[in-house]
Write a protein that holds these residues in place. Structure first.
Motif, PDB file in Angstrom:
ATOM      1  N   ASP A  43       0.815  -1.212   0.000  1.00 42.29           N
ATOM      2  CA  ASP A  43       0.000   0.000   0.000  1.00 42.29           C
ATOM      3  C   ASP A  43       0.849   1.263   0.000  1.00 42.29           C
ATOM      4  OD1 ASP A  43      -2.339  -1.355  -0.146  1.00 42.29           O
ATOM      5  OD2 ASP A  43      -3.034  -0.918   1.886  1.00 42.29           O
ATOM      6  N   ALA A  44       2.135   1.140   0.394  1.00 47.95           N
ATOM      7  CA  ALA A  44       3.022   2.305   0.388  1.00 47.95           C
ATOM      8  C   ALA A  44       3.717   2.497  -0.951  1.00 47.95           C
ATOM      9  CB  ALA A  44       4.061   2.162   1.501  1.00 47.95           C
ATOM     10  N   GLY A  45       3.433   1.617  -1.913  1.00 42.17           N
ATOM     11  CA  GLY A  45       4.040   1.741  -3.230  1.00 42.17           C
ATOM     12  C   GLY A  45       5.383   1.064  -3.364  1.00 42.17           C
ATOM     13  N   ARG A  46       5.829   0.345  -2.310  1.00 42.17           N
ATOM     14  CA  ARG A  46       7.081  -0.388  -2.411  1.00 42.17           C
ATOM     15  C   ARG A  46       6.858  -1.713  -3.147  1.00 42.17           C
ATOM     16  NH1 ARG A  46       8.719  -0.665   3.835  1.00 42.17           N
ATOM     17  NH2 ARG A  46       6.596  -1.514   3.825  1.00 42.17           N
ATOM     18  N   LEU A  47       7.844  -2.110  -3.926  1.00 40.55           N
ATOM     19  CA  LEU A  47       7.778  -3.393  -4.624  1.00 40.55           C
ATOM     20  C   LEU A  47       8.368  -4.452  -3.704  1.00 40.55           C
ATOM     21  CD1 LEU A  47       7.083  -4.945  -7.232  1.00 40.55           C
ATOM     22  CD2 LEU A  47       9.418  -4.454  -8.020  1.00 40.55           C
ATOM     23  N   LEU A  48       7.506  -5.286  -3.132  1.00 40.52           N
ATOM     24  CA  LEU A  48       7.957  -6.360  -2.241  1.00 40.52           C
ATOM     25  C   LEU A  48       8.357  -7.565  -3.065  1.00 40.52           C
ATOM     26  CD1 LEU A  48       5.089  -6.257   0.430  1.00 40.52           C
ATOM     27  CD2 LEU A  48       7.178  -4.871   0.341  1.00 40.52           C
ATOM     28  N   PHE A  49       9.326  -8.336  -2.554  1.00 36.83           N
ATOM     29  CA  PHE A  49       9.654  -9.593  -3.214  1.00 36.83           C
ATOM     30  C   PHE A  49      10.143 -10.610  -2.201  1.00 36.83           C
ATOM     31  CE2 PHE A  49      13.274  -6.740  -3.669  1.00 36.83           C
ATOM     32  CZ  PHE A  49      14.389  -7.505  -3.365  1.00 36.83           C
ATOM     33  N   ALA A  50       9.699 -11.852  -2.399  1.00 34.31           N
ATOM     34  CA  ALA A  50      10.179 -12.969  -1.594  1.00 34.31           C
ATOM     35  C   ALA A  50      11.539 -13.366  -2.139  1.00 34.31           C
ATOM     36  CB  ALA A  50       9.203 -14.138  -1.676  1.00 34.31           C
ATOM     37  N   ASP A  51      12.574 -13.073  -1.375  1.00 34.62           N
ATOM     38  CA  ASP A  51      13.945 -13.378  -1.783  1.00 34.62           C
ATOM     39  C   ASP A  51      14.268 -14.778  -1.246  1.00 34.62           C
ATOM     40  OD1 ASP A  51      16.103 -12.165  -3.246  1.00 34.62           O
ATOM     41  OD2 ASP A  51      17.241 -12.036  -1.368  1.00 34.62           O
ATOM     42  N   SER A  52      13.917 -15.774  -2.030  1.00 37.25           N
ATOM     43  CA  SER A  52      13.790 -17.131  -1.508  1.00 37.25           C
ATOM     44  C   SER A  52      15.089 -17.711  -0.961  1.00 37.25           C
ATOM     45  CB  SER A  52      13.230 -18.057  -2.595  1.00 37.25           C
ATOM     46  OG  SER A  52      11.974 -17.588  -3.018  1.00 37.25           O
ATOM     47  N   GLU A  53      16.184 -17.554  -1.705  1.00 34.82           N
ATOM     48  CA  GLU A  53      17.439 -18.178  -1.279  1.00 34.82           C
ATOM     49  C   GLU A  53      18.049 -17.490  -0.062  1.00 34.82           C
ATOM     50  OE1 GLU A  53      19.374 -21.064  -2.597  1.00 34.82           O
ATOM     51  OE2 GLU A  53      17.227 -21.342  -2.887  1.00 34.82           O
ATOM     52  N   SER A  54      17.685 -16.249   0.206  1.00 34.72           N
ATOM     53  CA  SER A  54      18.149 -15.601   1.426  1.00 34.72           C
ATOM     54  C   SER A  54      17.124 -15.715   2.546  1.00 34.72           C
ATOM     55  CB  SER A  54      18.476 -14.120   1.174  1.00 34.72           C
ATOM     56  OG  SER A  54      17.298 -13.371   0.939  1.00 34.72           O
ATOM     57  N   SER A  55      16.004 -16.400   2.266  1.00 42.28           N
ATOM     58  CA  SER A  55      14.942 -16.623   3.260  1.00 42.28           C
ATOM     59  C   SER A  55      14.508 -15.304   3.909  1.00 42.28           C
ATOM     60  CB  SER A  55      15.388 -17.629   4.329  1.00 42.28           C
ATOM     61  OG  SER A  55      15.564 -18.914   3.770  1.00 42.28           O
ATOM     62  N   SER A  56      14.251 -14.314   3.079  1.00 47.28           N
ATOM     63  CA  SER A  56      13.828 -13.022   3.592  1.00 47.28           C
ATOM     64  C   SER A  56      12.789 -12.396   2.671  1.00 47.28           C
ATOM     65  CB  SER A  56      15.029 -12.074   3.730  1.00 47.28           C
ATOM     66  OG  SER A  56      15.582 -11.794   2.456  1.00 47.28           O
ATOM     67  N   ILE A  57      12.122 -11.377   3.197  1.00 49.02           N
ATOM     68  CA  ILE A  57      11.191 -10.578   2.416  1.00 49.02           C
ATOM     69  C   ILE A  57      11.823  -9.202   2.267  1.00 49.02           C
ATOM     70  CG2 ILE A  57       8.841  -9.729   2.190  1.00 49.02           C
ATOM     71  CD1 ILE A  57       9.142 -12.816   2.293  1.00 49.02           C
ATOM     72  N   ARG A  58      12.103  -8.824   1.036  1.00 46.53           N
ATOM     73  CA  ARG A  58      12.803  -7.579   0.760  1.00 46.53           C
ATOM     74  C   ARG A  58      11.899  -6.648  -0.060  1.00 46.53           C
ATOM     75  NH1 ARG A  58      18.654  -9.586  -1.307  1.00 46.53           N
ATOM     76  NH2 ARG A  58      19.119  -7.342  -1.151  1.00 46.53           N
ATOM     77  N   TYR A  59      12.365  -5.438  -0.273  1.00 46.62           N
ATOM     78  CA  TYR A  59      11.567  -4.483  -1.035  1.00 46.62           C
ATOM     79  C   TYR A  59      12.477  -3.591  -1.858  1.00 46.62           C
ATOM     80  CZ  TYR A  59      12.866  -1.062   2.554  1.00 46.62           C
ATOM     81  OH  TYR A  59      13.572  -0.242   3.398  1.00 46.62           O
ATOM     82  N   ALA A  60      11.887  -3.047  -2.903  1.00 44.94           N
ATOM     83  CA  ALA A  60      12.535  -2.018  -3.713  1.00 44.94           C
ATOM     84  C   ALA A  60      11.695  -0.754  -3.611  1.00 44.94           C
ATOM     85  CB  ALA A  60      12.654  -2.472  -5.167  1.00 44.94           C
ATOM     86  N   ASP A  61      12.285   0.294  -3.045  1.00 40.59           N
ATOM     87  CA  ASP A  61      11.634   1.601  -2.987  1.00 40.59           C
ATOM     88  C   ASP A  61      12.030   2.341  -4.268  1.00 40.59           C
ATOM     89  OD1 ASP A  61      10.899   4.262  -2.535  1.00 40.59           O
ATOM     90  OD2 ASP A  61      11.142   4.053  -0.369  1.00 40.59           O
ATOM     91  N   ILE A  62      11.147   2.319  -5.243  1.00 40.53           N
ATOM     92  CA  ILE A  62      11.490   2.827  -6.566  1.00 40.53           C
ATOM     93  C   ILE A  62      11.758   4.323  -6.528  1.00 40.53           C
ATOM     94  CG2 ILE A  62      10.643   3.089  -8.928  1.00 40.53           C
ATOM     95  CD1 ILE A  62       9.054   0.485  -8.494  1.00 40.53           C
ATOM     96  N   GLY A  63      10.959   5.060  -5.785  1.00 40.79           N
ATOM     97  CA  GLY A  63      11.147   6.506  -5.719  1.00 40.79           C
ATOM     98  C   GLY A  63      12.468   6.905  -5.086  1.00 40.79           C
ATOM     99  N   ALA A  64      12.885   6.148  -4.063  1.00 44.39           N
ATOM    100  CA  ALA A  64      14.137   6.452  -3.369  1.00 44.39           C
ATOM    101  C   ALA A  64      15.337   5.767  -4.008  1.00 44.39           C
ATOM    102  CB  ALA A  64      14.029   6.036  -1.905  1.00 44.39           C
TER     103      ALA A  64
END
Length: 419
Positions: A130-151
């Motif tokens: 909802d904040a406009g961040r692109l979330l992604f399941a980074d499977s091999e690192s067993s984490s949930i990461r994001y890309a803040d496109i504006g920043a």
């Protein structure tokens, strides 16, 4: 068209804003496909059908080669692609056809930084929050990461960012939490009546987890050990994907071979049963048929008679009592007329099943197409589908003396099934 199109291990999908086009990550073909839902026509949007060589190279679709695209999400005319094979997120501009790396430099790691310099580890799901961040399941690192496109920055939302081997099943805030090879992300968006909660298919933990978008706290919502159970304490077996429609969470319960649905208002889970798919006709030509073809011949007496479906299931298995097993018939020739209920459901039946018919002197070709869904009799842990096509060259003769045409087949478990 849709019936003649072929895919290879398709994974994620996303729907166009107008609902007219379904985009599919055709992972095994290293391609992005599109289905025009009004006509069923399938086309290739990007990818050559061959795995891209290293290093990954931008290009104009569809000529640009891809490497194991795993999931998709759409924002306007831009398709975001979790390119698991190159540890990147790519974009495809549907207007211009430009296809290029967007997040990640292609090296596998947990390094955050600018979009171009960050290092990802097999991103397998992409979704905007909802904040406009692109979330992604980074499977091999067993984490949930994001890309803040504006920043122009990436970050870790939940899970460890220390290395590729820091995993587990731990609730907590931000990097205190631990996952194990998560494959799915879904946001209960405010546009769907939700509060922005992020749901995760924590695959190797056989769990559904949630992340609070405000506090960053991860909690185990359901599951946590392998199993099959519906109700308020459901169990899953390595779920590979999640999606949300309104207040319903859909779970691809991969190793249980089912789709589960969870009412987010009550937390109650049940197994989705699809009704009516027994009406889908199999391909008419044998060349495209994916099941077993049994060719047989029979000589039968004129008058009333039957076709007897004699399907022998493996020991300890029975026909599923809910899934849509069925039989449909095709008769070429005037020597056989089937009863009006010949095309029927076989859900939950015990074989043999007899189908009434009337025979007249002459010959006919009779085709019976069966879809049989069968499961372990005492537990629902394993269900399988067997497609069988009986092709019978029928002769009706006064001298035959027989009134029943047996159609028999013994089902054999596929390799690896049944423990």
């Amino acid at each position: 068209d849709g019936r003649s199109a072929r895919f290879d291990q398709p994974q994620g999908m996303t729907l166009s804003a107008d609902g007219a086009t379904l985009y599919i990550a055709d992972t095994g073909n290293h391609a992005i496909r599109a289905v025009a839902l009004a006509t069923g026509e399938v086309s290739t949007v990007a990818g050559t059908g061959s795995q891209a060589p290293w290093p990954p190279t931008a290009g104009i679709a569809p000529q640009v080669a891809l490497n194991s695209p795993w999931d998709l999400t759409l924002d306007g005319d831009v398709l975001y692609i979790a390119m698991a094979g190159t540890h990147q997120i790519w974009t495809l501009d549907l207007e211009t056809g430009l296809t290029a790396p967007f997040v990640g430099n292609g090296r596998e790691s947990t390094v955050n930084g600018t979009l171009a310099t960050a290092e990802l580890a097999q991103p397998s799901s992409v979704e905007f929050d909802d904040a406009g961040r692109l979330l992604f399941a980074d499977s091999e690192s067993s984490s949930i990461r994001y890309a803040d496109i504006g920043a122009n920055l990436t970050g870790v939302l939940a899970g460890s960012d220390a290395n590729l081997f820091d995993f587990g099943l731990v609730d907590g805030v931000g990097t205190e939490a631990r996952f194990q090879h998560p494959l799915g992300v879904a946001v209960w968006s405010s546009t769907e009546g939700g509060d922005g909660t992020i749901f995760i298919a924590d695959t190797y933990n056989s769990a559904i987890r949630t992340i609070d978008p405000v506090t960053g706290e991860t909690q185990t919502y359901a599951g946590g050990q392998r199993g099959w159970a519906d109700g308020t304490s459901p169990l899953f077996y390595e779920p590979g994907g999640v999606d949300i429609d309104g207040s319903t969470l859909y779970v691809a319960d991969t190793n249980n071979h089912v789709v589960r649905i969870i009412d987010l208002a009550t937390g109650t889970a049940e197994t989705l049963v699809l009704k009516g798919i027994e009406r889908f006709a199999p391909p008419p030509d044998d060349e495209d048929y994916r099941g077993v073809i049994v060719e047989t011949g029979a000589v039968i007496s004129p008058g009333a008679g039957t076709f007897a479906l004699e399907i022998e299931l493996p020991a300890g298995y029975k026909v599923n009592e809910e899934a849509p097993s069925s039989v449909t018939w095709t008769v070429n020739g005037d020597a056989a007329r089937l009863a009006g209920d010949a095309d029927r459901s076989l859900t939950g039946v015990t074989f043999p099943v007899e189908i009434g018919a009337t025979f007249e002197s002459g010959s006919a070709s009779v085709v019976a197409d069966l879809n049989v869904v069968y499961c372990e009799a005492t537990t629902p842990d394993l269900c399988l589908i067997q497609q069988i096509r009986f092709v019978t060259a029928l002769t009706v003769s006064e001298d035959a003396g027989a009134t029943t045409v047996p159609l028999a087949y013994s089902v054999v478990l596929p390799p690896g099934a049944g423990g």
